[in-house]
Design a protein around this motif. Structure first.
Motif, mmCIF file in Angstrom:
data_model
loop_
_atom_site.group_PDB
_atom_site.id
_atom_site.type_symbol
_atom_site.label_atom_id
_atom_site.label_comp_id
_atom_site.label_asym_id
_atom_site.label_seq_id
_atom_site.Cartn_x
_atom_site.Cartn_y
_atom_site.Cartn_z
ATOM 1 N N HIS A 170 -10.087 7.650 4.673
ATOM 2 C CA HIS A 170 -10.659 8.504 3.679
ATOM 3 C C HIS A 170 -9.864 8.787 2.611
ATOM 4 O O HIS A 170 -10.231 8.676 1.186
ATOM 5 N N ARG A 218 -7.751 -2.168 -3.144
ATOM 6 C CA ARG A 218 -8.662 -1.242 -3.351
ATOM 7 C C ARG A 218 -10.057 -1.446 -3.079
ATOM 8 O O ARG A 218 -10.892 -0.354 -3.056
ATOM 9 N N GLU A 223 0.284 4.406 -1.523
ATOM 10 C CA GLU A 223 -0.920 4.103 -0.755
ATOM 11 C C GLU A 223 -0.523 2.669 0.041
ATOM 12 O O GLU A 223 -1.211 2.185 0.883
ATOM 13 N N TYR A 272 -10.128 5.454 0.628
ATOM 14 C CA TYR A 272 -11.524 4.915 0.124
ATOM 15 C C TYR A 272 -12.552 6.055 0.023
ATOM 16 O O TYR A 272 -13.807 5.791 -0.003
ATOM 17 N N GLY A 273 -12.076 7.364 0.113
ATOM 18 C CA GLY A 273 -13.073 8.365 0.262
ATOM 19 C C GLY A 273 -13.908 8.480 -0.907
ATOM 20 O O GLY A 273 -15.079 9.064 -0.533
ATOM 21 N N GLU A 274 -13.776 7.916 -1.926
ATOM 22 C CA GLU A 274 -14.659 8.355 -3.107
ATOM 23 C C GLU A 274 -15.786 7.208 -3.254
ATOM 24 O O GLU A 274 -16.606 7.554 -4.076
ATOM 25 N N ARG A 275 -15.711 6.272 -2.057
ATOM 26 C CA ARG A 275 -16.784 5.205 -2.459
ATOM 27 C C ARG A 275 -18.057 5.763 -1.655
ATOM 28 O O ARG A 275 -17.999 6.520 -0.565
ATOM 29 N N ALA A 276 -19.070 5.361 -2.152
ATOM 30 C CA ALA A 276 -20.350 5.769 -1.661
ATOM 31 C C ALA A 276 -20.718 4.741 -0.197
ATOM 32 O O ALA A 276 -21.482 5.192 0.545
ATOM 33 N N LEU A 323 -18.433 4.430 2.263
ATOM 34 C CA LEU A 323 -17.466 4.642 3.241
ATOM 35 C C LEU A 323 -17.895 4.483 4.488
ATOM 36 O O LEU A 323 -17.020 3.665 5.349
#
Length: 337
Positions: A45, A258, A302, A48-52, A54
């Motif tokens: 998270h 990313r 990261e 990559y938490g901002e990805r739709a 996830l």
């Protein structure tokens, strides 16, 4: 650790696993997955938490871990259990290590296997076999420009030879160390070839740009690794008609972590070699894993999160396998690894 959000996510993921996985009795796998999932979910998270997508990516990750566990040989699962009980096994003073190039020392992997009695007579019981994966001849960077992550280079032998070496070493209570190049691929790798042909999916596996605007912005703060032989950090690929990030050499394309699909691919490759019998996996060039505009693109927070996530994933499927990392960093940064 129990935490409601991650526990709820895990329940949803388990309901969406492929039927051929969900129907199997995988007691130790699910025990370890439950024990490690809070950390895995938290790290995933953070990255990559901002990805739709996830949740879909996490389902893919868990399916990868489960599939590699299913494939893991009974004797390796037994070793995992023993090492979980004796969790400080690797701290024993009995381990005496040696690193070598198998072709220079013994010709090939079969020759190296034949020389194990000699090495054991010297007192060596931990053997780091330097890179042996398939690389293009003349553009291999000493084995670190990998064309196929799941194939031993024919110059050294075959996958069956490495499995035979690992089995013989295990009988002799010797540890096998293998390299996994996690930062980049050869420009001859299948992913790079697909990217060249215009496949957007695989172009997203790398840092690819139409013009010099973004490469020039990165170059403002990125140092050159090999300024005499490979100046700059980007290479124009005429076949693709785009610029690609090549921090080390023009024929080594940097992977784009990313994109969570890249992480999942590399976790799968790590577990592939764990299942071939490696006791320790050496991660190459880990300081370079995360690229951030306006930075040196080295030692980013990261990158550490990625390494932790890789290790936690391995703890679920192959907990008896250790990681070591090549941290090409200033002395003050080494302790972070």
């Amino acid at each position: 650790m129990y935490e409601q959000a991650s526990h709820a996510m895990l329940n949803e993921i388990l309901q969406e696993l492929k039927p051929e996985i969900g129907e199997l009795r995988l007691r130790h796998f699910y025990t370890r997955l439950g024990a490690n999932f809070y950390t895995i979910h938290s790290l995933f998270h953070l990255l990559y938490g901002e990805r739709a997508d996830l949740k879909a990516q996490m389902v893919s990750l868990v399916e990868t871990l489960a599939q590699r566990y299913i494939e893991r040989a009974p004797h390796l699962r037994k070793s995992d259990l023993a090492r979980e009980r004796d969790y400080n096994w690797f701290l024993s003073q009995k381990w005496v290590g040696m690193a070598l190039y198998c072709d220079r020392f013994a010709g090939d992997l079969k020759g190296l296997r034949a020389k194990l009695p000699y090495l054991q007579d010297l007192g060596v019981n931990l053997l780091h076999v330097m890179p042996i994966l398939d690389c293009p001849e003349g553009a291999s960077d000493g084995g670190y420009a990998v064309r196929d992550f799941c194939k031993v280079d024919a110059r050294f032998g075959s996958n069956e030879d490495i499995e035979a070496l690992a089995a013989t070493m295990r009988k002799r209570e010797m540890l096998l160390v293998l390299d996994v190049v996690v930062n980049h691929t050869s420009d001859q790798h299948e992913w790079a070839q697909q990217a060249r042909q215009g496949d957007k999916k695989y172009q997203d596996y790398y840092y690819v740009f139409d013009d010099r605007e973004m490469p020039d912005a990165y170059e403002e703060t990125m140092p050159e690794i090999f300024p005499a032989t490979a100046p700059g950090n980007f290479t124009w690929d005429a076949a693709m008609g785009k610029w690609v990030m090549t921090v080390f050499n023009t024929y080594q394309w940097d992977l784009n972590y990313r994109n969570p699909a890249v992480l999942i691919e590399m976790v799968d490759i790590i577990l592939f070699w764990a299942n071939k019998g490696a006791d320790i996996l050496r991660m190459d060039a880990v300081a370079f894993l995360w690229k951030k505009l306006g930075s040196t693109c080295q030692n980013e927070r990261e990158a550490h999160l990625l390494l932790q996530l890789m290790k936690d994933c391995c703890q679920v499927t192959a907990p008896g396998v250790l990681f070591i990392a090549e941290a090409i960093v200033a002395p003050g940064e080494i302790s972070k690894y």
